[in-house]
Design an enzyme around this catalytic site. Structure first.
Site, PDB file in Angstrom:
ATOM      1  N   LEU A 217       0.817  -1.212   0.000  1.00 57.83           N
ATOM      2  CA  LEU A 217       0.000   0.000   0.000  1.00 57.83           C
ATOM      3  C   LEU A 217       0.853   1.265   0.000  1.00 57.83           C
ATOM      4  O   LEU A 217       0.512   2.256  -0.636  1.00 57.83           O
ATOM      5  CB  LEU A 217      -0.939  -0.002   1.216  1.00 57.83           C
ATOM      6  CG  LEU A 217      -2.119   0.961   1.109  1.00 57.83           C
ATOM      7  CD1 LEU A 217      -3.004   0.634  -0.082  1.00 57.83           C
ATOM      8  CD2 LEU A 217      -2.931   0.947   2.395  1.00 57.83           C
ATOM      9  N   CYS A 218       2.012   1.215   0.685  1.00 62.98           N
ATOM     10  CA  CYS A 218       2.843   2.417   0.743  1.00 62.98           C
ATOM     11  C   CYS A 218       3.384   2.777  -0.644  1.00 62.98           C
ATOM     12  O   CYS A 218       3.465   3.948  -1.016  1.00 62.98           O
ATOM     13  CB  CYS A 218       3.975   2.227   1.747  1.00 62.98           C
ATOM     14  SG  CYS A 218       4.945   0.757   1.458  1.00 62.98           S
ATOM     15  N   THR A 219       3.715   1.746  -1.432  1.00 65.72           N
ATOM     16  CA  THR A 219       4.176   1.998  -2.802  1.00 65.72           C
ATOM     17  C   THR A 219       3.047   2.609  -3.624  1.00 65.72           C
ATOM     18  O   THR A 219       3.229   3.589  -4.351  1.00 65.72           O
ATOM     19  CB  THR A 219       4.618   0.684  -3.476  1.00 65.72           C
ATOM     20  OG1 THR A 219       5.564   0.048  -2.640  1.00 65.72           O
ATOM     21  CG2 THR A 219       5.218   0.940  -4.835  1.00 65.72           C
TER      22      THR A 219
END
Ligand SMILES: [Zn+2]
Length: 451
Positions: A217-219
């Site tokens: 999700l951070c990417t």
């Protein structure tokens, strides 16, 4: 002409149409199996007695039904839970535009029954999980044309659970139902022969299936690099925030896909990413694997040939894994996948899960391992165990809301805090298997700090 009547054996046997098969089944040959007896009985068995189950009536399933029916098989069953969509029609050739919305299994069966009078196809418009052992036991051979790995693993587990053992622990060969498994992905395909208990099963070679891609999700949120990241961002974050149609995302609704396409394009422009197309958006949203009709035809033909060899025992089965690739020219090879001594499904060995430190490893970590390790790849495992005092305890179960709430607090506790010992056995149920599996904890650090 009446089409619903059962196949007429005398018609089937007398027809000149089967002369080609007779050459194979009524004569000796250099490559025949040692125990093969040439006889008209072989063809008769194929046409009147042999019961074959085809799982899936999609791209591979349509090909398989056609191949087996034209090969003389008289009693076929087909299971599929899906209905026909417009996008199926380019390759699932037993269906027509007027069939859209109808059951794949039922339409496919009707088509073959109308077209091939020597074959009777019985459809089952349901999930494979809707049937139990008593259903699967009726078949001589099961052939799979599935795109779902979970379904493959489930039927594999079912066939293994149906094995019976002799007193000396050897397998009663009468309890073996061979499984032929075909799979395709774009221009690549494979076909394999599984004799449950004897040859490598689906779980033995589970690490051949790449785990489903999930982008972190951070990417997706901060550092997108691929067009897929942009599509996922719109799907996971923007859709809920903006709720454009006041409804949950429907991958079959062109308006929804178009909305995501536009937003993903905007985001891609922001990050200088190219390659957003409507098809890609559809693919990411629906997890579509592109299907190629010619690959399906080759793989289904390879599977049908193995069904034929097993049904008539005229030649040895392929040993046991055929790979095919027609992306750039044609390339194929066959190799023998080996049965794994530590297979989750077909070995009787306890499955060890090594835990470095039970005082810092939480139950959630264990569940994560069970989902991510290539040899497990479970989906949503439920864990129970028997405690030192002999009491059964549910450690975590997600599928029942009240139990999930009651056991959620265990997730953040360490194995030590939960009172789980080195060598403790956990019983695990999961959608990937019809039966429970047992896993044994093995601690590297022996000391448990009891708090
Ligand atoms: Zn196995």
């Amino acid at each position: 002409m009446s089409v619903a009547s059962p196949p007429n054996p005398s018609l089937a046997l007398q027809s000149k149409r089967w002369n080609g098969l007779r050459h194979v089944l009524e004569r000796e040959g250099l490559f025949c199996k040692d125990d093969f007896t040439p006889s008209p009985d072989n063809l008769e068995f194929l046409q009147t007695k042999c019961k074959v189950l085809i799982i899936g009536a999609g791209g591979l399933g349509c090909e398989l039904l056609k191949d087996l029916a034209l090969m003389g098989f008289g009693d076929l069953h087909v299971i599929d839970m899906d209905i026909i969509e417009l996008s199926n029609l380019n390759r699932q050739f037993l269906f027509r535009r007027t069939d859209i919305g109808a059951s794949k299994a039922e339409c496919a069966a009707r088509f073959i029954n109308n077209r091939v009078p020597t074959c009777k196809v019985t459809p089952h418009f349901c999930k494979i999980q809707d049937f139990d052992e008593s259903f699967y036991q009726k078949f001589h051979i099961i052939v799979c044309g599935l795109d779902s790995i979970v379904a493959r693993r489930w039927i594999n587990g079912m066939l293994l659970s149906m094995l019976r053992y002799e007193e000396d622990n050897s397998i009663d060969v009468a309890s073996i139902i061979p499984m032929i498994d075909g799979g395709t992905e774009g221009f690549k395909g494979n076909a394999r022969v599984i004799l449950p208990g004897f040859t490598a099963c689906i779980e033995c070679t589970l690490d051949l299936f790449p785990p489903q891609v999930n982008y972190p999700l951070c990417t997706i949120a901060n550092t997108p690099r691929l067009p897929e990241h942009c599509v996922e961002y719109v799907k996971l974050i923007q859709w809920d925030k903006e709720s454009p149609f006041g409804a949950p995302l429907d991958g079959d609704d062109p308006q929804h896909i178009a909305w995501i396409y536009e937003r993903a394009q905007e985001r891609a422009n922001q990050f200088n990413i190219s390659g957003i197309t409507y098809r890609l958006v559809q693919g990411v949203i629906k997890h579509i694997i592109p299907a190629v009709a010619s690959t399906n035809a080759v793989i289904a033909a390879a599977c049908a040939m193995e069904v034929f060899k097993l049904a008539t025992s005229c030649y040895d089965s392929m040993a046991n894994y055929f790979n095919f690739n027609d992306l750039d020219g044609i390339y194929s090879y066959t190799y023998e996948a080996e049965k794994s001594d530590s297979c989750l499904a077909c070995s009787n060995a306890p499955q060890l899960l090594t835990i470095e430190d039970p005082n810092t490893t939480t139950l959630e970590d264990v569940i994560k391992e069970l989902c991510e390790l290539p040899r497990f790849q479970l989906k949503s495992p439920a864990l129970t165990t028997v405690m030192a005092d002999g009491k059964q305890r549910t450690l975590y179960l997600a599928s029942v809301k009240s139990i999930e709430e009651a056991t959620r607090k265990n997730l953040t506790q360490s194995l030590g805090e939960l009172g789980l010992q080195d060598g403790q056995q956990l019983t695990i149920t999961d959608v990937t298997s019809p039966t429970a599996i047992t896993i044994q904890l093995k601690y590297q650090a022996n000391e448990i700090e009891m708090s």
